[in-house]
Design an enzyme around this catalytic site. Structure first.
Site, PDB file in Angstrom:
ATOM      1  N   ARG A   1      -5.846 -10.930  -9.523  1.00 22.72           N
ATOM      2  CA  ARG A   1      -5.176 -10.431  -8.901  1.00 22.72           C
ATOM      3  C   ARG A   1      -5.333  -9.865  -6.933  1.00 22.72           C
ATOM      4  NH1 ARG A   1      -6.101  -6.196  -7.982  1.00 22.72           N
ATOM      5  NH2 ARG A   1      -4.222  -6.178  -6.243  1.00 22.72           N
ATOM      6  N   GLY A   2      -3.989  -9.365  -6.636  1.00 24.60           N
ATOM      7  CA  GLY A   2      -4.617  -9.742  -5.308  1.00 24.60           C
ATOM      8  C   GLY A   2      -4.326 -10.193  -3.979  1.00 24.60           C
TER       9      GLY A   2
ATOM     10  N   ARG B   1       2.104 -17.885  -8.420  1.00 24.76           N
ATOM     11  CA  ARG B   1       2.641 -16.618  -8.120  1.00 24.76           C
ATOM     12  C   ARG B   1       2.863 -16.723  -6.804  1.00 24.76           C
ATOM     13  NH1 ARG B   1      -0.614 -11.262  -8.655  1.00 24.76           N
ATOM     14  NH2 ARG B   1       1.742 -10.315  -8.772  1.00 24.76           N
TER      15      ARG B   1
ATOM     16  N   GLN C   1      -2.862  -0.720 -10.811  1.00 27.43           N
ATOM     17  CA  GLN C   1      -3.754  -1.324  -9.782  1.00 27.43           C
ATOM     18  C   GLN C   1      -4.118  -0.496  -9.695  1.00 27.43           C
ATOM     19  OE1 GLN C   1      -0.590  -2.916 -10.345  1.00 27.43           O
ATOM     20  NE2 GLN C   1      -0.684  -4.797  -9.345  1.00 27.43           N
TER      21      GLN C   1
ATOM     22  N   ASP D   1       0.961  -9.362   1.110  1.00 28.81           N
ATOM     23  CA  ASP D   1       1.043 -10.393  -0.177  1.00 28.81           C
ATOM     24  C   ASP D   1       1.669 -11.859   0.972  1.00 28.81           C
ATOM     25  OD1 ASP D   1       1.131  -8.046  -2.070  1.00 28.81           O
ATOM     26  OD2 ASP D   1       0.533 -10.037  -2.749  1.00 28.81           O
TER      27      ASP D   1
ATOM     28  N   ASN E   1       5.111  -6.491   0.230  1.00 31.14           N
ATOM     29  CA  ASN E   1       3.740  -6.045  -0.286  1.00 31.14           C
ATOM     30  C   ASN E   1       4.104  -5.352  -2.080  1.00 31.14           C
ATOM     31  OD1 ASN E   1       0.675  -5.569  -0.162  1.00 31.14           O
ATOM     32  ND2 ASN E   1       1.228  -3.194  -0.143  1.00 31.14           N
ATOM     33  N   LYS E   2       3.566  -5.315  -2.121  1.00 31.71           N
ATOM     34  CA  LYS E   2       3.301  -4.591  -4.080  1.00 31.71           C
ATOM     35  C   LYS E   2       4.489  -3.857  -3.989  1.00 31.71           C
ATOM     36  CE  LYS E   2       1.941  -5.276  -7.065  1.00 31.71           C
ATOM     37  NZ  LYS E   2       2.865  -6.438  -8.170  1.00 31.71           N
TER      38      LYS E   2
HETATM   39  C1  RUB Z   1      -0.585  -6.911  -5.239  1.00 31.46           C
HETATM   40  C2  RUB Z   1      -0.754  -6.018  -3.947  1.00 31.46           C
HETATM   41  C3  RUB Z   1      -1.545  -5.530  -3.151  1.00 31.46           C
HETATM   42  C4  RUB Z   1      -1.282  -6.964  -2.486  1.00 31.46           C
HETATM   43  C5  RUB Z   1      -2.971  -6.750  -1.752  1.00 31.46           C
HETATM   44  O1  RUB Z   1       0.153  -6.768  -6.127  1.00 31.46           O
HETATM   45  O2  RUB Z   1       0.605  -6.204  -3.522  1.00 31.46           O
HETATM   46  O3  RUB Z   1      -0.996  -4.856  -2.816  1.00 31.46           O
HETATM   47  O4  RUB Z   1      -1.889  -7.979  -2.724  1.00 31.46           O
HETATM   48  O5  RUB Z   1      -4.074  -7.988  -0.820  1.00 31.46           O
HETATM   49  P1  RUB Z   1      -0.642  -7.896  -7.619  1.00 31.46           P
HETATM   50  P2  RUB Z   1      -4.679  -8.153  -0.518  1.00 31.46           P
HETATM   51  O6  RUB Z   1      -1.398  -7.075  -8.065  1.00 31.46           O
HETATM   52  O7  RUB Z   1       0.891  -7.508  -8.070  1.00 31.46           O
HETATM   53  O8  RUB Z   1      -1.426  -8.777  -7.033  1.00 31.46           O
HETATM   54  O9  RUB Z   1      -5.501  -7.007  -0.202  1.00 31.46           O
HETATM   55  O10 RUB Z   1      -5.078  -9.420  -0.157  1.00 31.46           O
HETATM   56  O11 RUB Z   1      -3.472  -7.915   1.576  1.00 31.46           O
END
Ligand code: RUB
Length: 354
Positions: free
Chosen positions: A64-65, A102, A205, A246, A256-257
């Site tokens: 994830r991420g 996703r 997370q 995201d 974002n989250k």
């Molecule tokens: C993760 C989330 C993170 C971004 C960060 O959500 O929102 O802040 O994805 O990613 P999840 P990046 O755990 O639901 O995937 O570092 O790539 O911007």
């Protein structure tokens, strides 16, 4: 070893030799993922051998991420081509569950398309798919190091940084993803950095992964709950907020989250700089404002339980929109691999992505 396998094993060598905290790496059998649901108490890996297995792993949050999801999409598309290299007419359908695993993180669909399009235009589809997936991963890695250097410039010499969720190595390509690359670069340049990590209900997370990565890097971290950002700011304990992304609309609205928006509101009230880190795959040229970005709605059960145990009485409803929208007006800037962008964002984002 076939030539496409050699290309993939070169990436595995890079990951080993640079001691990256990588979310995945290729092996001769398939793609090995770190199962992020088991961290921090267990470092377990999981072998994925088909695009469908990859899409299930993404849906179930093993990986994830957004940056890591992009890398998983690229490798998953390579697995599509590997399973039927001579039948390109089947690839689109085979890749569909992967592309949609996703829906908020744009980078997933872009990565799948990039690898499949490259393979479609090649006489050696398997070799091309392997090198395109590896190039995708290597670009992410280069960009996170580059944006880390730009971002480190806005970190004060002595800084308490608040972050939400996890935007680090395992959410990227193994150096520090977006946010932790900035923090890591600032720390390694000698700045005195301390991080407040918000726990990030319901998947934790922040509590499980952000703290784990920062501890590995020797960067001081304090865990706080999601509702504490306002109080911490009020107490004067936060100098800077940094979050991942995201998806970003062309007007600069950030998705974002869930919980990011509240941090941004509190930061504005207290005059604290609030930045997001991103790379160009997260900017959507087809979307003009955050309201148009699809927000993934996850199962209510994820909110109603903790470690599979109910946390409320029977019959109570739950709701889990996994992301929220932070309007561009609340962002101090967008940290990218090309430099830092500021409001108004439309022209700057256009120039950045094209
Ligand atoms: C993760 C989330 C993170 C971004 C960060 O959500 O929102 O802040 O994805 O990613 P999840 P990046 O755990 O639901 O995937 O570092 O790539 O911007």
């Amino acid at each position: 070893m076939d030539f496409y396998e050699e290309i993939l094993s070169r990436l595995a060598d890079t990951i080993r030799s640079q001691q990256l905290i990588a979310p995945l790496w290729p092996t001769l059998e398939g793609i090995e993922l770190v199962d992020q649901t088991c961290l921090p108490f267990e470092y377990r890996t999981f072998l994925v051998q088909s695009p469908d297995e990859m899409s299930v792993a993404i849906k179930k949050m093993l990986i994830r991420g957004s940056g890591a999801i992009g890398c998983a999409g690229a490798m998953g598309a390579y697995l599509v081509v590997r399973s039927s290299p001579d039948q390109p007419e089947k690839w689109e359908e085979m890749a569909s569950p992967l592309r949609n695993a996703r829906p908020t993180a744009l980078i997933l669909a872009s990565a799948v398309d990039e690898v499949l399009n490259a393979a479609r235009n090649s006489n050696e589809p398997l070799i091309t798919a392997a090198s395109s997936a590896v190039a995708f991963y290597e670009n992410q890695l280069t960009w996170e190091k580059e944006l880390g250097i730009y971002g480190a410039e806005i970190v004060p010499e002595k800084a308490n940084i608040l972050t939400h969720c996890h935007s680090g190595a395992l959410a990227g390509a193994g150096y520090g993803g977006r946010v932790l690359s900035v923090i890591r670069a600032a720390f390694e340049s000698g700045k005195e950095v301390h991080v407040f990590a918000q726990e990030t209900r319901p998947y934790l997370q922040g509590a499980r992964i952000t703290t784990w990565e920062l501890s590995k890097l020797g960067i001081p971290v304090t865990l706080v709950t999601d509702g504490m950002s306002g109080a911490l700011m009020e107490m004067g304990k936060v100098d800077l907020c940094l979050v991942g992304s995201d998806r970003i609309a062309m007007n600069g609205d950030l998705v974002n989250k869930t919980g990011t928006y509240l941090v941004a509101l509190a930061a504005r009230e207290h005059g604290i700089p609030f930045y997001t880190g991103t790379t160009r795959y997260n900017v959507d040229p087809c979307i003009s404002s955050g309201k148009e970005i699809p927000i993934e709605l996850r199962a209510a059960d994820e909110v109603l339980t903790f470690n599979r145990q109910p946390i409320t009485v029977n019959g109570v409803k739950g709701l889990y929109p996994a992301f929220d929208i932070t309007p561009a007006s609340l962002l101090t800037g967008i940290i990218t691999e090309k430099g830092i962008l500021h409001f108004p964002y439309s022209d700057a984002l256009l120039e950045y992505i094209f």
